[in-house]
Enzyme design. Sequence first.
Site, PDB file in Angstrom:
ATOM      1  N   PRO A  15       0.848  -1.197   0.000  1.00  0.00           N
ATOM      2  CA  PRO A  15       0.000   0.000   0.000  1.00  0.00           C
ATOM      3  C   PRO A  15       0.880   1.242   0.000  1.00  0.00           C
ATOM      4  CG  PRO A  15       0.008  -1.042   2.179  1.00  0.00           C
ATOM      5  CD  PRO A  15       0.785  -1.933   1.271  1.00  0.00           C
ATOM      6  N   CYS A  98       2.949   3.281   9.685  1.00  0.00           N
ATOM      7  CA  CYS A  98       3.183   4.651   9.211  1.00  0.00           C
ATOM      8  C   CYS A  98       3.685   5.519  10.366  1.00  0.00           C
ATOM      9  CB  CYS A  98       1.899   5.233   8.627  1.00  0.00           C
ATOM     10  SG  CYS A  98       2.146   6.914   8.047  1.00  0.00           S
ATOM     11  N   LYS A 137      -0.130  -4.896   9.039  1.00  0.00           N
ATOM     12  CA  LYS A 137       1.168  -4.567   8.435  1.00  0.00           C
ATOM     13  C   LYS A 137       1.902  -3.696   9.439  1.00  0.00           C
ATOM     14  CE  LYS A 137       3.250  -2.434   4.303  1.00  0.00           C
ATOM     15  NZ  LYS A 137       3.727  -1.112   4.711  1.00  0.00           N
ATOM     16  N   HIS A 169       7.338  -5.111   7.759  1.00  0.00           N
ATOM     17  CA  HIS A 169       8.294  -4.217   7.119  1.00  0.00           C
ATOM     18  C   HIS A 169       9.567  -4.320   7.966  1.00  0.00           C
ATOM     19  CE1 HIS A 169       9.236   0.150   5.617  1.00  0.00           C
ATOM     20  NE2 HIS A 169      10.218  -0.701   5.403  1.00  0.00           N
ATOM     21  N   GLY A 231       7.060  -2.546  -2.701  1.00  0.00           N
ATOM     22  CA  GLY A 231       6.432  -1.246  -2.890  1.00  0.00           C
ATOM     23  C   GLY A 231       7.091  -0.420  -3.973  1.00  0.00           C
ATOM     24  N   ARG A 232       8.108   0.341  -3.560  1.00  0.00           N
ATOM     25  CA  ARG A 232       8.671   1.344  -4.450  1.00  0.00           C
ATOM     26  C   ARG A 232       9.185   0.791  -5.761  1.00  0.00           C
ATOM     27  NH1 ARG A 232      12.310   3.669   0.286  1.00  0.00           N
ATOM     28  NH2 ARG A 232      12.033   1.483   0.873  1.00  0.00           N
TER      29      ARG A 232
HETATM   30  C1  LIG Z   1       4.963   6.920  -1.319  1.00  0.00           C
HETATM   31  C2  LIG Z   1       4.775   5.873  -0.254  1.00  0.00           C
HETATM   32  C3  LIG Z   1       3.564   5.786   0.397  1.00  0.00           C
HETATM   33  C4  LIG Z   1       3.352   4.787   1.374  1.00  0.00           C
HETATM   34  N1  LIG Z   1       2.113   4.672   1.935  1.00  0.00           N
HETATM   35  C5  LIG Z   1       1.863   3.619   2.762  1.00  0.00           C
HETATM   36  C6  LIG Z   1       0.552   3.349   3.243  1.00  0.00           C
HETATM   37  O1  LIG Z   1      -0.426   4.034   2.906  1.00  0.00           O
HETATM   38  N2  LIG Z   1       0.400   2.287   4.082  1.00  0.00           N
HETATM   39  C7  LIG Z   1       1.449   1.481   4.454  1.00  0.00           C
HETATM   40  O2  LIG Z   1       1.263   0.518   5.208  1.00  0.00           O
HETATM   41  N3  LIG Z   1       2.689   1.719   4.012  1.00  0.00           N
HETATM   42  C8  LIG Z   1       2.912   2.736   3.167  1.00  0.00           C
HETATM   43  N4  LIG Z   1       4.158   2.910   2.638  1.00  0.00           N
HETATM   44  C9  LIG Z   1       5.217   1.939   2.977  1.00  0.00           C
HETATM   45  C10 LIG Z   1       5.192   0.785   1.964  1.00  0.00           C
HETATM   46  O3  LIG Z   1       3.980   0.066   2.011  1.00  0.00           O
HETATM   47  C11 LIG Z   1       6.345  -0.195   2.205  1.00  0.00           C
HETATM   48  O4  LIG Z   1       6.199  -0.752   3.481  1.00  0.00           O
HETATM   49  C12 LIG Z   1       7.702   0.494   2.129  1.00  0.00           C
HETATM   50  O5  LIG Z   1       7.790   1.329   0.994  1.00  0.00           O
HETATM   51  C13 LIG Z   1       8.838  -0.541   2.101  1.00  0.00           C
HETATM   52  O6  LIG Z   1       8.734  -1.363   0.968  1.00  0.00           O
HETATM   53  P1  LIG Z   1       9.626  -1.111  -0.365  1.00  0.00           P
HETATM   54  O7  LIG Z   1      11.052  -0.993   0.106  1.00  0.00           O
HETATM   55  O8  LIG Z   1       9.396  -2.328  -1.206  1.00  0.00           O
HETATM   56  O9  LIG Z   1       9.139   0.155  -0.977  1.00  0.00           O
HETATM   57  C14 LIG Z   1       4.393   3.901   1.702  1.00  0.00           C
HETATM   58  C15 LIG Z   1       5.625   4.018   1.044  1.00  0.00           C
HETATM   59  C16 LIG Z   1       5.817   4.986   0.068  1.00  0.00           C
HETATM   60  C17 LIG Z   1       7.141   5.062  -0.651  1.00  0.00           C
END
Ligand SMILES: Cc1cc2nc3c(=O)[nH]c(=O)nc-3n(C[C@H](O)[C@H](O)[C@H](O)COP(=O)(O)O)c2cc1C
Length: 334
Positions: A15, A98, A137, A169, A231-232
Amino acid sequence: MDSKKKINRKISVAPMMDCTDRHDRFFLRLMSKNVMLYTEMVATKSAIHGDRKKILSFSPEEKPLALQVGGSNKEELAEVAKIAEDMGYDEININLGCPSKKVQKNKFGACLIKEPDLVAECINSMVNACKIPVTAKTRIGFDDTEEFDYLNNFIHKMRDAGSKTFILHARKAILTGLSPKQNLNIPKLNYKMVYDVKKENPNLEIIINGGITKVEEINNHLNFCDGVMIGRSIYQNPYSLIEIEKEIFKTKSSPTREQVVEKLLEYADREVKLGTKINHIMRHTVGLYHGQVGSKEWKRYLSDNMMARDSDFQKAKHIMTIVQNNEKAIQANS
Ligand SMILES: Cc1cc2nc3c(=O)[nH]c(=O)nc-3n(C[C@H](O)[C@H](O)[C@H](O)COP(=O)(O)O)c2cc1C
């Protein structure tokens, strides 16, 4: 909906606020039928009192889909869980990760890791309100607390409250002094902590998240965990879902980028007639040509046309020319 149907969480897209809205999810689905998708976090009060159609509606093609909710009021969370079930979501997920100031002020997100009993009550109230799975999460710790026993105890409380699936995470949250963006990079990744949780709790479904980008990494994590959430790297390079489909789900045929855009434009056609702005859809495609010949042209074209305030659907039609040229360039270079 068949609430007993097992959800495949081997790979999921994380998300992400301002990213994984319904248009993005529709776009991602064009490249992957098998990944699990999550909404952006929606605060309980918005879900209950806001414009539900605008905030919570989705296209059936996006399923399987989880609604992620932020909150710590158990009555409100129960109400949102029921709303999610009634609307056809496949899962309801509570955000415990968050770290933003605003989210902390409203007492949801990562600061709740400090309050395992309250979280357990919230989860229990959601579990009693709906038949879809209630998942969490969370970060693996907060501030100076990054201890296996603390995390394991937290997970046990949530398990006893009725949750069986946990997305971890693999970094702690620093609740003061770091911005949300820094909180995604500065605290060190600790995959071992997540592996240890799975080892200790073989009956729970443990999904690992954080910093994962490559198929080889995914395969390695799958030796220790039940699933991987990304995610990213998917947002930045959405077509990488094609490789995930091929390598992880053994999907035989895959659409070209051009076919993806073609289908997205059919969707855009329908959406624009309903009042959606074309840039709200196309902005998610900025990374479609990531690492490819034509990537710059694609981005330039989108920023010149799609991001303009007066963008209209006719401009979207012109995208196809750019897409076709890009595809030709890619073929010529491969
Ligand atoms: C732009 C952005 C918005 C995010 N919004 C949420 C969110 O709404 N809910 C959530 O649980 N995590 C949120 N995250 C965290 C991601 O879900 C994820 O846990 C985090 O980016 C690590 O994963 P990654 O390294 O694969 O990006 C957000 C991350 C980014 C970069």
